[in-house]
Design an enzyme around this catalytic site. Sequence first.
Site, PDB file in Angstrom:
ATOM      1  N   CYS A  12       1.909  -2.759  15.645  1.00 50.22           N
ATOM      2  CA  CYS A  12       2.068  -2.303  13.897  1.00 50.22           C
ATOM      3  C   CYS A  12       1.520  -3.988  13.198  1.00 50.22           C
ATOM      4  CB  CYS A  12       3.640  -2.349  13.224  1.00 50.22           C
ATOM      5  SG  CYS A  12       3.316  -1.956  12.030  1.00 50.22           S
ATOM      6  N   CYS A  68       3.476   8.622   1.293  1.00 46.58           N
ATOM      7  CA  CYS A  68       4.059   7.555   2.772  1.00 46.58           C
ATOM      8  C   CYS A  68       4.051   6.249   1.167  1.00 46.58           C
ATOM      9  CB  CYS A  68       2.654   6.980   2.832  1.00 46.58           C
ATOM     10  SG  CYS A  68       4.019   5.784   4.686  1.00 46.58           S
ATOM     11  N   CYS A  85      -1.315   6.068  10.267  1.00 44.64           N
ATOM     12  CA  CYS A  85      -0.578   4.812  10.170  1.00 44.64           C
ATOM     13  C   CYS A  85      -0.585   3.924  11.024  1.00 44.64           C
ATOM     14  CB  CYS A  85       0.684   5.216  11.404  1.00 44.64           C
ATOM     15  SG  CYS A  85       1.275   6.626  10.629  1.00 44.64           S
ATOM     16  N   CYS A 119       7.174  -7.209   7.520  1.00 43.66           N
ATOM     17  CA  CYS A 119       7.835  -6.709   7.467  1.00 43.66           C
ATOM     18  C   CYS A 119       7.801  -8.198   8.237  1.00 43.66           C
ATOM     19  CB  CYS A 119       7.831  -5.565   8.666  1.00 43.66           C
ATOM     20  SG  CYS A 119       8.781  -4.338   9.326  1.00 43.66           S
ATOM     21  N   CYS A 133       6.780  -5.334  15.234  1.00 44.16           N
ATOM     22  CA  CYS A 133       6.954  -4.186  16.665  1.00 44.16           C
ATOM     23  C   CYS A 133       5.600  -4.678  17.698  1.00 44.16           C
ATOM     24  CB  CYS A 133       7.231  -3.006  16.058  1.00 44.16           C
ATOM     25  SG  CYS A 133       8.594  -2.423  15.448  1.00 44.16           S
ATOM     26  N   GLU A 169       1.076  -0.924   0.251  1.00 43.97           N
ATOM     27  CA  GLU A 169      -0.133  -0.560  -0.186  1.00 43.97           C
ATOM     28  C   GLU A 169       0.690   1.382  -0.166  1.00 43.97           C
ATOM     29  OE1 GLU A 169      -3.382   0.490   3.123  1.00 43.97           O
ATOM     30  OE2 GLU A 169      -3.658  -2.524   2.373  1.00 43.97           O
TER      31      GLU A 169
END
Length: 369
Positions: free
Chosen positions: A122, A108, A344, A115, A119, A95
């Site tokens: 996230c 962004c 975010c 990933c 974390c 995205e």
Amino acid sequence: MSTIKKVNLLGLTRSKMEQFFADMGEKPFRAKQVMQWIHQYGVSDFDQMTNISKVLRTKLADIAEIRVPEVTYHDISSDGTRKWVMQMEGGSSIETVLIPDGNRGTLCVSSQIGCALDCSFCSTGKQGFNRNLSAAEIIGQVWVAVKSFEDIDPEKERPVTNVVMMGMGEPLLNFDNVIDAMDLMMDDFAYSISKRRLTLSTAGVVPAIKKLTGLTDASIAISLHAPNDELRNELVPINQKYPISELLEAVQDYLGSLSDKRKATIEYTLIEGVNDQLELAHQLVELLKDLPCKINLIPFNPFPQSDYKKPSGNAVHRFQDVLVAGGYVTTIRSTRGDDIDAACGQLVGKVTDRTRRSEKYIPLKQHSG
Ligand code: SAH
């Protein structure tokens, strides 16, 4: 028919493009011409490159291509935020989000499919990891965003003035491709984004921060989220490998290597009851006292597999007050585009997870369209 894979010119930096033309026995200025066609005029077909001879265009089409990402979904939020879902080779998708704000347009950009860092707050991390994006796939996101504004006059308006490497993935774990793509973002024959308006965001891959020196002079953001190792180890597990003191030292050195005075951005996602206590704000004031920096507070954006909560507006402002009183420029990131899941930590794409981490979680809602 030859089965040789064609070179995708979309991802070549100026020096790689010049080398490509040199290898063809052509003059280096061809690189600039072709770059302008691709990145500034949004052309992906050699036949439209009218200042290049027919003979050379045919030669190019034989060995090269301009392969742009395939947009499978595009949405515009009520606040003007745009989101694209792009399908990458192999079937997974990523995205990209554009946040307009007055004269500014901040894109962004994602650097990886999924990933590997995990974390705790996230949603990208919860999706697991598939692979690194190529330089073409990274710069392709800028290409798509700029191209979507084809009808405006580029002399008068620039839809993308700022780029933040804050989409899916850890950019410093895809080092070479990210550096090449950032090089193109800043190149005057491509997107001319200024080094101050291009920000690489990292969870803290210390050896890679050290490697940045001399290779780029873009701005840097650190996803800190906690002022002490004990808490940061929990929220950002890579901290167990590279603790805060080493991280801040590397950032300090990077800033010192730049030819101008620049501040790092410290990102701090505020999670209710986890890292929003005022005592932690005081710790942060102390921790950052030698680092030229500004602080960006991001109220946690909830997503389906997380039990964390967003703090109240008052709690966020109280935390901010402590930092401001401590002498730091401190902004609160407004939540933009959350009606289209573009905020975010809400960027999830569709990742074929190679780590099997995602199997431990309930599936996310799928995108329609
Ligand atoms: N891996 C890089 C790039 C991703 S940036 C990095 O860690 O910096 C993504 C930013 O979004 C990070 O600063 C992170 O703090 C923030 N973020 C991630 N999940 C979030 C969530 N659920 N709510 C608010 N911010 C989040």
